[in-house]
Write a protein that holds these residues in place. Structure first.
Motif, mmCIF file in Angstrom:
data_model
loop_
_atom_site.group_PDB
_atom_site.id
_atom_site.type_symbol
_atom_site.label_atom_id
_atom_site.label_comp_id
_atom_site.label_asym_id
_atom_site.label_seq_id
_atom_site.Cartn_x
_atom_site.Cartn_y
_atom_site.Cartn_z
ATOM 1 N N LEU A 1 -12.531 -19.067 6.065
ATOM 2 C CA LEU A 1 -12.526 -19.330 4.628
ATOM 3 C C LEU A 1 -12.528 -20.830 4.345
ATOM 4 O O LEU A 1 -13.194 -21.294 3.418
ATOM 5 N N ARG A 2 -11.827 -21.592 5.154
ATOM 6 C CA ARG A 2 -11.850 -23.048 4.975
ATOM 7 C C ARG A 2 -13.236 -23.614 5.278
ATOM 8 O O ARG A 2 -13.717 -24.506 4.588
ATOM 9 N N LEU A 3 -13.911 -23.091 6.302
ATOM 10 C CA LEU A 3 -15.259 -23.561 6.636
ATOM 11 C C LEU A 3 -16.250 -23.219 5.529
ATOM 12 O O LEU A 3 -17.113 -24.034 5.172
ATOM 13 N N ILE A 4 -16.141 -22.005 4.999
ATOM 14 C CA ILE A 4 -17.026 -21.595 3.915
ATOM 15 C C ILE A 4 -16.863 -22.530 2.720
ATOM 16 O O ILE A 4 -17.839 -23.000 2.129
ATOM 17 N N HIS A 5 -15.611 -22.783 2.370
ATOM 18 C CA HIS A 5 -15.358 -23.672 1.228
ATOM 19 C C HIS A 5 -15.892 -25.067 1.506
ATOM 20 O O HIS A 5 -16.575 -25.669 0.664
ATOM 21 N N ARG A 6 -15.623 -25.611 2.680
ATOM 22 C CA ARG A 6 -16.065 -26.966 3.021
ATOM 23 C C ARG A 6 -17.583 -27.098 2.986
ATOM 24 O O ARG A 6 -18.129 -28.072 2.458
ATOM 25 N N ASP A 7 -18.279 -26.099 3.529
ATOM 26 C CA ASP A 7 -19.728 -26.231 3.713
ATOM 27 C C ASP A 7 -20.542 -25.889 2.472
ATOM 28 O O ASP A 7 -21.683 -26.363 2.337
ATOM 29 N N HIS A 8 -19.991 -25.085 1.565
ATOM 30 C CA HIS A 8 -20.815 -24.617 0.448
ATOM 31 C C HIS A 8 -20.173 -24.762 -0.931
ATOM 32 O O HIS A 8 -20.894 -24.753 -1.931
ATOM 33 N N PHE A 9 -18.856 -24.887 -1.004
ATOM 34 C CA PHE A 9 -18.210 -24.832 -2.315
ATOM 35 C C PHE A 9 -17.184 -25.943 -2.511
ATOM 36 O O PHE A 9 -16.274 -25.828 -3.319
ATOM 37 N N ALA A 10 -17.335 -27.034 -1.782
ATOM 38 C CA ALA A 10 -16.342 -28.111 -1.813
ATOM 39 C C ALA A 10 -16.322 -28.863 -3.140
ATOM 40 O O ALA A 10 -15.399 -29.665 -3.374
ATOM 41 N N ALA A 11 -17.289 -28.633 -4.014
ATOM 42 C CA ALA A 11 -17.300 -29.325 -5.308
ATOM 43 C C ALA A 11 -16.127 -28.918 -6.184
ATOM 44 O O ALA A 11 -15.785 -29.639 -7.132
ATOM 45 N N GLU A 12 -15.504 -27.796 -5.897
ATOM 46 C CA GLU A 12 -14.326 -27.359 -6.642
ATOM 47 C C GLU A 12 -13.150 -27.214 -5.686
ATOM 48 O O GLU A 12 -13.321 -26.952 -4.497
ATOM 49 N N PRO A 13 -11.922 -27.401 -6.157
ATOM 50 C CA PRO A 13 -10.753 -27.247 -5.286
ATOM 51 C C PRO A 13 -10.723 -25.847 -4.682
ATOM 52 O O PRO A 13 -11.179 -24.874 -5.293
ATOM 53 N N MET A 14 -10.151 -25.744 -3.487
ATOM 54 C CA MET A 14 -10.181 -24.459 -2.795
ATOM 55 C C MET A 14 -9.475 -23.371 -3.591
ATOM 56 O O MET A 14 -9.947 -22.233 -3.663
#
Length: 314
Positions: free
Chosen positions: A274-287
């Motif tokens: 889940l951290r990798l997904i957020h970092r690679d594709h959705f990092a524009a918003e806070p986790m």
């Protein structure tokens, strides 16, 4: 001579197998009990939290007979979580994909991806390696072991040419395939899965026993749907990553059934995939904000439901 069967129960009876359709927390199990009295084999064993149900299903089917072995198509927790309980009850062997043997003997939970998914699998013993291009005897018949990487790098499927049955695990479902987990780690696994689908398309198959969902025919149509789904993920990798995030949250809620939203988010923030997904594709918003949106999609789809400060499996 190849024999065709018009109904799956005819084909399965001829193969000496029973299918235990388990849903989504646990994979389907395939029990072979049609061979010698000491040759009963279970293909895949479900998730650990369902181990008592798995044991009950096997005991009911076998009676006084012993389970000789468990064969695992791959080692995701929902396919091998019942191995330890079956070994404790029957003293049976576990035959697993060759690339996983050393990981199991060292019990490397990181390499086995249990840490990355936030899932659990009690430790079990491995006895024999399954190698693509070889065969395994199930129900007194020889089944071909075929490599099926994509969803998992070491995954195998099992095929019987004469009976035209494919045990496809998570490489092919009636409507798709399992999450392509190596993609979350940066591997180019979409192309690998495409090659697996091409290989499965060359097999003579009338009936497929998938890792999840009902057995089905019309394999060509299923492969066509899988290819279209894969193409959509290739063109928009973030779509696949969002799907994976929803799958991981849903699986966790299938296991715990009910959890406070803040606790669910704290769990999610600790999970590598889940951290990798957020970092690679959705990092524009806070986790935490992104997780709120993912949960919102699950709520809108009816996959989970809200109960005050809690979120529950639907």
């Amino acid at each position: 001579m190849t024999r065709r069967f018009d109904e799956p129960h005819e084909a399965f009876a001829a193969a000496g197998l029973q299918v235990f359709e388990r849903g989504w927390l646990s994979s389907n199990n395939v029990l072979f009990a049609g061979g010698a009295d000491d040759d009963a084999t279970l293909v895949d064993s479900g998730y650990f939290s369902h181990e008592s149900q798995t044991l009950a299903l096997v005991r009911h089917a076998l009676g006084e007979r012993q389970l000789r072995r468990v064969v695992n198509t791959h080692l995701h927790s929902d396919h091998c979580g019942g191995n330890a309980a079956l070994q404790a009850a029957y003293g049976c062997e576990a035959w697993i994909p060759a690339g996983e043997v050393d990981k199991v003997r060292r019990w490397d939970s990181a390499q086995l991806t249990y840490d990355a998914t936030g899932q659990h699998c009690p430790r079990f013993a491995a006895h024999r390696a399954l190698r693509p291009g070889t065969a395994v005897t199930l129900g007194g018949r020889s089944w071909e072991v075929i490599g099926s990487p994509g969803h998992d790098p070491e995954s195998v499927v099992l095929h019987h040419r004469e009976l035209r049955i494919l045990i496809s695990a998570d490489a092919l479902w009636e409507n798709g395939f399992g999450v392509v987990f190596p993609e979350l780690e940066g591997s180019a696994a979409f192309d690998v899965l495409a090659s697996t689908l091409d290989q499965l398309a060359t097999l003579k198959v009338d009936w497929v026993i998938p890792g999840h969902g009902r057995p089905f025919g019309d394999v060509a149509a299923a492969i066509d749907r899988a290819r279209r789904r894969l193409d959509s993920f290739r063109s928009a990798p973030e779509k696949h990553s969002l799907h994976a995030a929803k799958v991981l949250l849903k699986f966790h809620l299938l296991e715990v059934r009910r959890e406070r939203v803040d606790s669910l988010f704290a769990w999610a923030e600790s999970i590598l995939y889940l951290r990798l997904i957020h970092r690679d594709h959705f990092a524009a918003e806070p986790m935490r904000g992104w997780l709120t949106n993912v949960l919102g999609e699950l709520l809108r789809s009816g996959a989970v439901r809200r109960d005050g400060e809690f979120v529950c499996d639907a």
